[in-house]
Design an enzyme around this catalytic site. Structure first.
Site, PDB file in Angstrom:
ATOM      1  N   GLU A   1       0.814  -1.218   0.000  1.00 46.25           N
ATOM      2  CA  GLU A   1       0.000   0.000   0.000  1.00 46.25           C
ATOM      3  C   GLU A   1       0.848   1.270   0.000  1.00 46.25           C
ATOM      4  O   GLU A   1       0.323   2.381   0.197  1.00 46.25           O
ATOM      5  CB  GLU A   1      -0.934   0.013   1.214  1.00 46.25           C
TER       6      GLU A   1
ATOM      7  N   HIS B   1      -2.871   2.452   8.336  1.00 44.19           N
ATOM      8  CA  HIS B   1      -3.940   1.766   7.598  1.00 44.19           C
ATOM      9  C   HIS B   1      -4.257   0.460   8.305  1.00 44.19           C
ATOM     10  O   HIS B   1      -3.362  -0.339   8.596  1.00 44.19           O
ATOM     11  CB  HIS B   1      -3.494   1.503   6.160  1.00 44.19           C
TER      12      HIS B   1
ATOM     13  N   HIS C   1      -7.199  -2.968   9.083  1.00 41.04           N
ATOM     14  CA  HIS C   1      -8.310  -3.795   8.651  1.00 41.04           C
ATOM     15  C   HIS C   1      -9.184  -4.108   9.871  1.00 41.04           C
ATOM     16  O   HIS C   1      -9.664  -5.225  10.041  1.00 41.04           O
ATOM     17  CB  HIS C   1      -7.811  -5.109   8.036  1.00 41.04           C
TER      18      HIS C   1
ATOM     19  N   HIS D   1     -12.605  -3.050   2.438  1.00 42.86           N
ATOM     20  CA  HIS D   1     -11.168  -3.153   2.685  1.00 42.86           C
ATOM     21  C   HIS D   1     -10.805  -2.811   4.126  1.00 42.86           C
ATOM     22  O   HIS D   1     -10.375  -3.672   4.873  1.00 42.86           O
ATOM     23  CB  HIS D   1     -10.433  -2.232   1.696  1.00 42.86           C
TER      24      HIS D   1
END
Length: 214
Positions: A74, A92, A94, A155
């Site tokens: 990413e 980031h 999940h 996502h």
């Protein structure tokens, strides 16, 4: 070692992300910028087992400046956000509730005034395959207007900050807000704060420091 302190911080934030359940295994990533260089977590490695030397350093164009391991897949998204926002760090995740909302909604409604700490209503970036320029563009579009967080369709979530601690706390706040919304929906239709109600909160001084006003 380039960005030695920043790589130490990345390894530490990786452990915090795992301990708080914001990431599982090698899912999720983080980065921190210093000048024209960015230290980023490595791809395909458990974040709670990542050591400072495992974190490569890349230029703002994406060229690896130092490091044996490949950067996170990413990395293009991280670099796009550094270009488009005043962020100095990005996380980031999940995390569970963020993924639930990102799978079902086009935005996270402002059901709590702490939404303002993330720059206002959290947008869900349109879906694109992970690690692609398309995803980077979609997330960048969702973060316009001084936003400090966004969701990524089907996502996860992404949060920015002036340092890694702030980006981490913004990611935690994003997950909390998503969790409140999902739980509220099990009881009934959540009440959404109006623009007028949010404006009155801004008048009392609740706004993200160091970023454009909401």
């Amino acid at each position: 070692m380039l960005l030695s302190d920043e790589r130490d911080e990345l390894a530490a934030i990786g452990r915090r992300l795992a301990e708080t359940g914001l990431v599982i295994g090698s899912s999720g990533n983080a980065s921190v910028r210093s000048g024209d260089l960015v230290a980023v977590t490595p791809g395909g490695m458990m974040l709670d087992r990542t050591e400072p030397a495992d974190c490569p350093v890349v230029t703002l164009s994406g060229r690896v400046a130092e490091g044996e391991r490949a950067p996170s897949s990413e990395t293009p998204m991280h670099l796009a956000l550094y270009e488009a926002t005043p962020a100095a760090a990005i996380v980031h995740t999940h995390s569970t509730y963020a993924v639930v909302v990102a799978t079902t909604m086009s935005e996270l409604p402002p059901i709590h005034y702490n939404t303002l700490l993330l720059g206002g209503v959290v947008q869900v970036a349109q879906y694109a395959t992970y690690g692609t320029p398309e995803l980077a563009d979609n997330v960048r579009a969702a973060m316009t207007g001084g936003k400090r967080a966004a969701l990524m369709a089907n996502h996860g979530g992404v949060a920015i900050g002036r340092d890694l601690d702030e980006a981490f706390e913004n990611a935690r706040l994003l997950e909390w807000l998503c969790g409140v919304y999902v739980r509220a929906r099990t009881i009934g239709e959540p009440r959404v704060l109006t623009d007028e109600e949010l404006a009155k909160v801004v008048e009392r001084g609740l706004a993200p420091p160091g970023f454009p006003p909401v």
